[in-house]
Motif scaffolding. Structure first.
Motif, PDB file in Angstrom:
ATOM      1  N   SER A   1       2.132  -6.207   7.400  1.00 26.92           N
ATOM      2  CA  SER A   1       2.231  -5.440   6.015  1.00 26.92           C
ATOM      3  C   SER A   1       3.176  -4.627   5.915  1.00 26.92           C
ATOM      4  CB  SER A   1       1.047  -4.668   5.876  1.00 26.92           C
ATOM      5  OG  SER A   1       0.691  -4.061   4.623  1.00 26.92           O
TER       6      SER A   1
ATOM      7  N   ASP B   1       3.106  -0.705   0.692  1.00 23.07           N
ATOM      8  CA  ASP B   1       1.976  -1.229   0.284  1.00 23.07           C
ATOM      9  C   ASP B   1       0.691  -0.407   0.743  1.00 23.07           C
ATOM     10  OD1 ASP B   1       3.059  -3.298  -1.130  1.00 23.07           O
ATOM     11  OD2 ASP B   1       2.954  -4.572   0.676  1.00 23.07           O
ATOM     12  N   PHE B   2       0.981   0.079   1.922  1.00 25.03           N
ATOM     13  CA  PHE B   2      -0.122   1.120   2.565  1.00 25.03           C
ATOM     14  C   PHE B   2      -0.153   2.364   1.877  1.00 25.03           C
ATOM     15  CE2 PHE B   2      -0.910   4.353   6.040  1.00 25.03           C
ATOM     16  CZ  PHE B   2      -2.124   4.181   6.123  1.00 25.03           C
TER      17      PHE B   2
ATOM     18  N   PRO C   1      -0.421   4.041  -1.173  1.00 27.22           N
ATOM     19  CA  PRO C   1      -1.378   4.001  -2.016  1.00 27.22           C
ATOM     20  C   PRO C   1      -2.674   4.306  -1.454  1.00 27.22           C
ATOM     21  CG  PRO C   1       0.133   2.373  -2.940  1.00 27.22           C
ATOM     22  CD  PRO C   1       0.500   2.639  -1.582  1.00 27.22           C
ATOM     23  N   TRP C   2      -3.057   3.566  -0.403  1.00 25.11           N
ATOM     24  CA  TRP C   2      -4.130   3.571   0.161  1.00 25.11           C
ATOM     25  C   TRP C   2      -4.501   4.844   0.989  1.00 25.11           C
ATOM     26  CZ3 TRP C   2      -7.487   0.834  -2.143  1.00 25.11           C
ATOM     27  CH2 TRP C   2      -7.136  -0.557  -2.772  1.00 25.11           C
ATOM     28  N   ALA C   3      -3.213   5.190   1.689  1.00 25.11           N
ATOM     29  CA  ALA C   3      -3.040   6.411   2.437  1.00 25.11           C
ATOM     30  C   ALA C   3      -3.526   7.525   1.348  1.00 25.11           C
ATOM     31  CB  ALA C   3      -1.809   6.488   3.070  1.00 25.11           C
ATOM     32  N   LYS C   4      -3.165   7.597   0.250  1.00 24.40           N
ATOM     33  CA  LYS C   4      -3.100   8.780  -0.790  1.00 24.40           C
ATOM     34  C   LYS C   4      -4.812   8.895  -1.229  1.00 24.40           C
ATOM     35  CE  LYS C   4       1.619   8.376  -2.559  1.00 24.40           C
ATOM     36  NZ  LYS C   4       2.285   7.827  -3.800  1.00 24.40           N
ATOM     37  N   GLU C   5      -5.368   7.751  -1.064  1.00 25.83           N
ATOM     38  CA  GLU C   5      -6.793   7.568  -1.193  1.00 25.83           C
ATOM     39  C   GLU C   5      -7.484   9.021  -0.308  1.00 25.83           C
ATOM     40  OE1 GLU C   5      -8.584   6.265  -3.742  1.00 25.83           O
ATOM     41  OE2 GLU C   5      -6.953   5.508  -4.724  1.00 25.83           O
ATOM     42  N   MET C   6      -7.190   8.722   0.930  1.00 24.64           N
ATOM     43  CA  MET C   6      -7.536   9.659   1.979  1.00 24.64           C
ATOM     44  C   MET C   6      -7.240  11.016   1.511  1.00 24.64           C
ATOM     45  SD  MET C   6      -9.428   7.532   3.724  1.00 24.64           S
ATOM     46  CE  MET C   6      -9.843   8.672   4.847  1.00 24.64           C
TER      47      MET C   6
END
Length: 306
Positions: A204, A208-209, A211-216
């Motif tokens: 990966s 790409d990762f 935005p998902w880290a920002k969810e946390m």
């Protein structure tokens, strides 16, 4: 921003120490029209502020004598004390020395005690922003110690940071908060970098990762509030989740790290703390129970083995 034509700002400041941060402090004063004198051991570093209108002091004593507020920005508190120690007491009499150097809380208290013994008006601050933000609305500097010293110099200091916050009379408190905030900052960055290394090792991309880290990140403010309440109360309810459950999640992180061929010390540290808490009978408690594991330093043998 505070009008520099008032009080301590109108009378001018001296900036001692022109590394990247000290230079930023001098530029901020000059940009607001504050009469500014600069001094640095390496004279070449005074050339840039001089070109912007700063007066260059011939020596440290001259820099101290020409302004009621002396802002020092050296490597640490020890070097600050060593620099100022040889100055005659009369050179510093009636002036405010503002120390904006990184330190531990204990070192900050030592600096205050040193100043008190010499009869100096000293204020200890912790700069909480990078150099580009100095002098902007987003700038933040924490101060602790004698509040009246801050208030006397506030017009000048608010040029550097409109958010010049007084946090308490303990001289070490600003340094303590600085240290804690930096720990949260570096731990967060390290966690993201380790997770990115896992992602990139398995095909990966870090972008790409992200935005998902920002969810946390979005859930952390409420999590911090809950953890703080639990730590202060000394109660660690595991009603919604518990350490036994979280240990399983940490197992997966450590395993994925190892399978990816990474340095796994960061997730292993978190896993070890949770494992210790569970082994001590706290598996039904919430994550905040880990604070008790952190409050006890490991035995020297265990620390070396880690």
């Amino acid at each position: 921003m505070t009008n520099p034509a008032s009080s301590s700002a109108q009378q001018g400041v001296s900036v001692v120490g022109l590394g990247p941060m000290g230079s930023a402090l001098a530029r901020a004063f000059l940009a607001e029209g504050v009469p500014t004198t600069v001094w640095n051991r390496t004279r070449a570093r005074t050339e840039a502020p001089a070109s912007e209108g700063a007066d260059v002091a011939a020596d440290l004593a001259s820099a101290v004598r020409c302004a009621p507020t002396i802002v020092t920005c050296l490597r640490d508190h020890r070097s600050t004390r060593e620099l100022l120690e040889p100055l005659p007491a009369e050179d510093l009499a009636g002036r405010t020395v503002v120390v904006l150097a990184s330190s531990s809380p204990v070192e900050a208290r030592e600096t205050q005690a040193w100043a008190d013994a010499r009869g100096l008006d000293l204020l200890i601050g912790a700069i909480m922003v990078p150099t580009p933000l100095i002098g902007t609305e987003d700038s933040l500097i924490l101060y602790s110690g004698r509040k009246e010293v801050l208030e006397r110099s506030r017009p000048a200091l608010e040029v550097l940071a409109p958010r010049s916050e007084y946090v308490g009379d303990d001289p070490g408190l600003a340094a303590l908060l600085d240290t804690g905030m930096l720990e949260v900052f570096f731990a967060g960055m390290t966690g993201f970098l380790h997770a990115s290394a896992m992602a990139t090792a398995q095909g990966s991309a870090a972008a790409d990762f992200a935005p998902w880290a920002k969810e946390m990140l979005a859930i952390l403010p409420a999590a911090f509030d809950g953890l703080a309440a639990a730590v202060d109360a000394g109660e660690h309810p595991g009603d919604e989740d518990n350490l036994a459950m979280e240990l399983a999640a940490l197992d997966h992180i450590v395993r994925t790290s190892r399978e990816s061929g990474l340095d796994s010390r960061f997730p292993e540290l978190m896993h070890g703390l949770a494992r210790t808490a569970v082994d001590r009978g706290h598996g039904a408690d919430g994550w905040s129970r880990v604070v008790d594991m952190l409050r006890t330093a490991p035995a020297p043998e265990a620390a070396q083995a880690g």
